[in-house]
Scaffold this motif. Structure first.
Motif, mmCIF file in Angstrom:
data_model
loop_
_atom_site.group_PDB
_atom_site.id
_atom_site.type_symbol
_atom_site.label_atom_id
_atom_site.label_comp_id
_atom_site.label_asym_id
_atom_site.label_seq_id
_atom_site.Cartn_x
_atom_site.Cartn_y
_atom_site.Cartn_z
ATOM 1 N N TYR A 134 37.387 39.837 43.042
ATOM 2 C CA TYR A 134 36.738 39.056 44.103
ATOM 3 C C TYR A 134 35.324 38.707 43.653
ATOM 4 O O TYR A 134 34.686 39.522 42.974
ATOM 5 C CB TYR A 134 36.638 39.865 45.398
ATOM 6 C CG TYR A 134 37.950 40.186 46.081
ATOM 7 C CD1 TYR A 134 38.655 39.196 46.761
ATOM 8 C CD2 TYR A 134 38.462 41.475 46.080
ATOM 9 C CE1 TYR A 134 39.848 39.498 47.422
ATOM 10 C CE2 TYR A 134 39.650 41.778 46.731
ATOM 11 C CZ TYR A 134 40.338 40.786 47.394
ATOM 12 O OH TYR A 134 41.504 41.085 48.042
ATOM 13 N N PRO A 135 34.838 37.542 44.048
ATOM 14 C CA PRO A 135 33.448 37.216 43.716
ATOM 15 C C PRO A 135 32.508 38.225 44.383
ATOM 16 O O PRO A 135 32.800 38.716 45.484
ATOM 17 C CB PRO A 135 33.243 35.823 44.322
ATOM 18 C CG PRO A 135 34.540 35.393 44.888
ATOM 19 C CD PRO A 135 35.500 36.534 44.851
ATOM 20 N N VAL A 148 33.755 41.962 42.033
ATOM 21 C CA VAL A 148 34.395 43.227 42.415
ATOM 22 C C VAL A 148 35.818 43.221 41.862
ATOM 23 O O VAL A 148 36.602 42.323 42.174
ATOM 24 C CB VAL A 148 34.474 43.358 43.956
ATOM 25 C CG1 VAL A 148 35.197 44.638 44.347
ATOM 26 C CG2 VAL A 148 33.073 43.306 44.567
ATOM 27 N N SER A 157 42.668 56.352 48.718
ATOM 28 C CA SER A 157 41.439 56.309 49.503
ATOM 29 C C SER A 157 41.038 54.887 49.850
ATOM 30 O O SER A 157 41.505 53.923 49.251
ATOM 31 C CB SER A 157 40.306 56.958 48.724
ATOM 32 O OG SER A 157 40.734 58.163 48.213
ATOM 33 N N SER A 158 40.111 54.806 50.791
ATOM 34 C CA SER A 158 39.608 53.517 51.230
ATOM 35 C C SER A 158 39.027 52.735 50.049
ATOM 36 O O SER A 158 38.295 53.291 49.230
ATOM 37 C CB SER A 158 38.516 53.767 52.281
ATOM 38 O OG SER A 158 38.112 52.557 52.814
ATOM 39 N N GLY A 159 39.387 51.477 49.947
ATOM 40 C CA GLY A 159 38.826 50.606 48.918
ATOM 41 C C GLY A 159 39.562 50.644 47.586
ATOM 42 O O GLY A 159 39.133 49.999 46.622
ATOM 43 N N CYS A 160 40.685 51.367 47.493
ATOM 44 C CA CYS A 160 41.365 51.483 46.197
ATOM 45 C C CYS A 160 42.266 50.277 45.900
ATOM 46 O O CYS A 160 42.859 50.205 44.825
ATOM 47 C CB CYS A 160 42.145 52.794 46.089
ATOM 48 S SG CYS A 160 43.599 52.866 47.143
ATOM 49 N N THR A 163 44.802 44.647 49.191
ATOM 50 C CA THR A 163 44.830 43.564 48.198
ATOM 51 C C THR A 163 46.227 43.439 47.587
ATOM 52 O O THR A 163 46.779 42.329 47.498
ATOM 53 C CB THR A 163 43.771 43.833 47.103
ATOM 54 O OG1 THR A 163 42.480 43.877 47.722
ATOM 55 C CG2 THR A 163 43.791 42.770 46.028
ATOM 56 N N GLN A 215 46.361 45.191 59.145
ATOM 57 C CA GLN A 215 45.674 46.464 59.330
ATOM 58 C C GLN A 215 45.161 46.622 60.764
ATOM 59 O O GLN A 215 45.189 47.701 61.315
ATOM 60 C CB GLN A 215 44.528 46.561 58.317
ATOM 61 C CG GLN A 215 43.973 47.957 58.182
ATOM 62 C CD GLN A 215 43.238 48.173 56.860
ATOM 63 O OE1 GLN A 215 43.187 47.297 55.999
ATOM 64 N NE2 GLN A 215 42.667 49.351 56.703
#
Ligand SMILES: Nc1ncnc2c1ncn2[C@@H]1O[C@H](COP(=O)(O)OP(=O)(O)OP(=O)(O)O)[C@@H](O)[C@H]1O
Ligand SMILES: [Mg+2]
Length: 288
Positions: A21-22, A31, A52-55, A59, A99
């Motif tokens: 991601y930009p 990112v 975990s969150s953000g893994c 996406t 979500q």
């Protein structure tokens, strides 16, 4: 149990997918949400993505219905690259529970549930029948049909989200923490219903959760991810619990925590029960 639908194949394959991601500003670095991740979801099975969150779970999930395009790599359904499919038609064939329920705010519960059946050509009467059946299935009272999403509790909205995603009996169902806002008792009931529906329809499911007991209860296959979609272990629930691949998996399962240790035990009727450190039943493993 044989069902007319189980014969249809709907395997999902992720081939070396990466998503960048930009960055939040022009000077910020990009990112990398997912880096070079590959796995397969077999037809008619439930694969749980946990981590975990953000893994990168959401996406990965959203790559299947082309809400997110991989920066590189491919996603295939039955061997066909979905990059070549019409995204609108693709989304009508794939159920998606977002979500945070993601209901259309200006449509009633009934209208929300009827969206996909109507788009796919169901008459008003047929759509109404789907709405009634689906509300019943997620155990919401029929008179909730005329409410608007803002008039629902978080758990009710999530159940409507599940009803909407299933209304046209899709071959593939994507679920992003669908039961996060539901209290534990109702949650267990919904999980069981989902397992029953999956048995009956032979749906291919990709299910995202933070909750390891939910993962163990639902998944035929569990994929535990670390940062950037790195696969730490991909196994059956039994294998994951009995042979965790590394310390990361053990930590995630809570095997190192004194009061959270999970073990399996075979019950008298031959089912595999998960018990905690105190021998209290924490659930059953669903056999593939
Ligand atoms: N649209 C976006 N633009 C920029 N960065 C994003 C975007 N969506 C996600 N990210 C970043 O990509 C990474 C993966 O996000 P993703 O939503 O896939 O994680 P997740 O595993 O679903 O997390 P959670 O459990 O919190 O829902 C995170 O670092 C996130 O901040
Ligand atoms: Mg997410």
């Amino acid at each position: 149990m044989f069902n007319r639908k189980t014969a249809t194949s709907s395997m999902i394959s992720f081939e070396s997918v990466t998503k960048t991601y930009p960055g939040p500003s022009r000077s910020a670095a990009d990112v990398v949400a997912v880096r070079d991740t590959s796995f397969t979801v077999d037809t008619g099975t439930i694969t749980v993505l946990a981590g975990s969150s953000g893994c990168g779970k959401t996406t990965l999930l959203r790559m299947v219905n082309r809400m997110v395009a991989p920066t590189s790599g491919r996603v295939l359904i039955n061997g066909d690259d979905i990059a070549h499919m019409n995204p609108v038609q693709l989304r009508r064939k794939i159920g998606y529970v977002m979500q945070h329920a993601g209901l259309l705010p200006h449509k009633t519960v009934a209208e929300n549930i009827a969206v996909v059946p109507r788009l796919n050509g169901a008459s008003r009467t047929e759509a109404k029948r789907s709405v009634d059946r689906m509300l019943d299935m997620v155990e919401l009272p029929a008179d909730m049909a005329d409410r608007y999403p803002a008039e629902l509790s978080g758990g009710q909205a999530q159940r409507v989200g599940v009803a909407r995603a299933l209304a046209d009996e899709p071959r593939i169902l994507l679920m992003d923490e669908p039961f996060g806002a539901v209290d534990p008792l109702v949650r267990t009931g919904l999980q069981q219903q989902l397992v029953d529906i999956q048995h009956e329809l032979g749906t291919t499911m990709l299910f995202v959760t933070h909750d390891m007991s939910e993962a163990l209860r639902l998944g035929h296959q569990i994929i535990l991810l670390a940062e950037q979609g790195r696969i730490m272990q991909q196994d059956s629930p039994t294998k994951l619990v009995e042979q965790p691949a590394n310390a990361f998996v053990e930590d995630f399962l809570g095997l190192n925590a004194v009061d959270k240790t999970l073990r399996t035990r075979t019950t008298e009727d031959g089912r595999t029960m998960i018990v905690d450190a105190h021998g209290r039943p924490a659930g059953f493993l669903e056999q593939a």
